[in-house]
Design an enzyme around this catalytic site. Structure first.
Site, mmCIF file in Angstrom:
data_model
loop_
_atom_site.group_PDB
_atom_site.id
_atom_site.type_symbol
_atom_site.label_atom_id
_atom_site.label_comp_id
_atom_site.label_asym_id
_atom_site.label_seq_id
_atom_site.Cartn_x
_atom_site.Cartn_y
_atom_site.Cartn_z
ATOM 1 N N THR A 328 0.737 -1.206 -0.058
ATOM 2 C CA THR A 328 -0.071 -0.098 -0.127
ATOM 3 C C THR A 328 0.933 1.369 -0.013
ATOM 4 O OG1 THR A 328 -1.761 1.246 1.336
ATOM 5 C CG2 THR A 328 -0.102 0.043 2.473
ATOM 6 N N HIS A 380 2.543 -11.957 14.004
ATOM 7 C CA HIS A 380 3.519 -12.129 15.013
ATOM 8 C C HIS A 380 3.402 -13.583 15.344
ATOM 9 C CE1 HIS A 380 7.138 -11.629 16.833
ATOM 10 N NE2 HIS A 380 6.797 -10.863 17.912
#
Length: 409
Positions: A328, A380
């Site tokens: 993006t 994560h």
């Protein structure tokens, strides 16, 4: 004889859709292949054309109704078409003022039928006449900016008329200009909201940052940009460099190109990159497939095609399906730094930002360089700090020495 106007086959991933806009009223004559109604899904807008010449006899599903595949939207009468056409010819020996006005509108470049689905929707939403607005797009077509300017002019005119009529005080006029408008969310906006909440609530999202000196790429574009454009018919942008760097980094860190499916980790051995694109309907992420096999010319051409399709509301479900990693570029809007949100089921997203001249320490001296911040948001649960930082450093190194992209080292 009547023909049923049916909802097109919806993709397997789309359960239902919403009737967005009827372009014809009951009793109006329609021509074969003329657009009757637009159906909006959470991904794309589908246009439903007339299957034959006729008259719109009945609307069974009004605007805003929820529909499913092959549901009947309305009825098209074939029998009335010839009768109505004959009657119309008899009545129009002498054109009326209304006929002249309609003819002028039909011949105008800014005819609403000539506009993209997104522009037609804005015109209908704000009750605007396309023939009264000067278009600044290709061939005189209207753009979103043209409509926004017209709305500002209309609001200003309303305030002016109110002042002249009521002869109120400045404070009263200022208060009267305060207004609210309530409109339902589009299906795309609802879907965007759902996916953003899903990403926040279902992933252990963390963001790491770095910065890159863009001077080498800027020099390359200055040196070869004009020749690149003339030879290939497309501009040499920054995005092709970003994608090449991302693909190389994904090869080195396969965890970033993977996804979680239940208790399994799915490693992808292909490189389909989603590109975040802002459209009049909202943010969408069309996919460039097999980027590892594309040249920079092919990447730039595909990005241009997807951007044009997004602007005109022509993106298909296939264009928006899939993707292993997202880029993006908030820098095109002036964003200096952000923490992008992961696009599930992907595990990471790379945010690029505005290129700004900043003082940095280089070889023991303070110099001014065009710098850009990089932001990598990642899940994560799958990607550890070592991999995320190494991935971002790889992109930094490749962009600061773009010849390595060509040599793949």
């Amino acid at each position: 004889m009547t023909i049923e106007i049916l909802v097109p086959d919806l993709p397997e991933s789309v359960a239902d859709a919403t009737v967005a806009t009827w372009h014809k009223k009951v009793g109006e004559v329609v021509k074969r292949d003329e657009i009757l109604v637009e159906i909006e899904t959470d991904k794309v807008v589908l246009e439903v054309p007339a299957q034959a010449d006729g008259v719109l006899a009945e609307i069974l599903q009004a605007e805003g109704a929820t529909v499913v595949s092959k549901q009947v939207l309305g009825l098209l009468s074939i029998a009335q078409a010839g009768d109505l056409s004959t009657a119309t010819l008899k009545e129009t020996n002498e054109p009326t003022p209304a006929d002249r006005k309609n003819a002028a509108i039909e011949n105008s470049h800014n005819n609403a039928a000539d506009q993209s689905p997104a522009i037609r929707r804005l015109l209908a939403e704000h009750d605007l006449d396309a023939s009264q607005i000067q278009g600044s797009g290709v061939g005189g077509r209207l753009t979103r900016e043209d409509i926004e300017r017209e709305l500002v002019k209309r609001d200003a005119q309303k305030v002016k008329e109110q002042v002249a009529t009521e002869q109120n005080t400045i404070s009263t006029v200022a208060y009267s200009a305060r207004s609210e408008k309530r409109v339902p969310m589009t299906r795309l906006r609802k879907r965007i909201a759902e996916r953003l909440l899903e990403a926040k609530n279902s992933t252990a999202m963390l963001t790491t940052f770095n910065e890159v000196d863009m001077q080498p790429i800027i020099n390359l574009r200055k040196t070869y940009g004009e020749k690149f454009d003339k030879q290939h018919g497309v501009r040499l942008g920054f995005m092709s460099f970003y994608i090449k760097a991302v693909v190389e980094a994904l090869k080195r860190y396969p965890e970033v190109n993977a996804s979680i499916d239940g208790d399994d980790i799915v490693y992808h051995n292909y490189f389909d990159i989603s590109i975040a694109v802002s459209t009049p309907r909202g943010l969408v992420t069309p996919v460039l497939r097999n980027c590892d096999k594309l040249s920079m010319v092919e990447i730039e051409k595909q990005i241009k095609t997807l951007a044009e399709k997004g602007r005109d509301g022509k993106l298909t479900v296939d264009d928006l399906t899939g993707g292993n990693f997202t880029i993006t570029n908030g820098g095109v809007f002036g964003s200096l730094m952000s923490t992008p949100i992961i696009n599930p089921p992907q595990s990471a997203i790379l945010g690029m930002h505005a290129i700004k001249e900043r003082p940095i320490a280089l070889n023991g001296e303070v110099v001014i360089r065009p710098m850009m911040y990089l932001a990598l948001s990642y899940d994560h649960r799958l990607i550890d700090g070592k991999e995320s930082v190494g991935f971002l450093v790889t992109i930094k190194e490749l962009l600061e020495d773009p010849t390595r992209l060509l040599l793949e080292i």
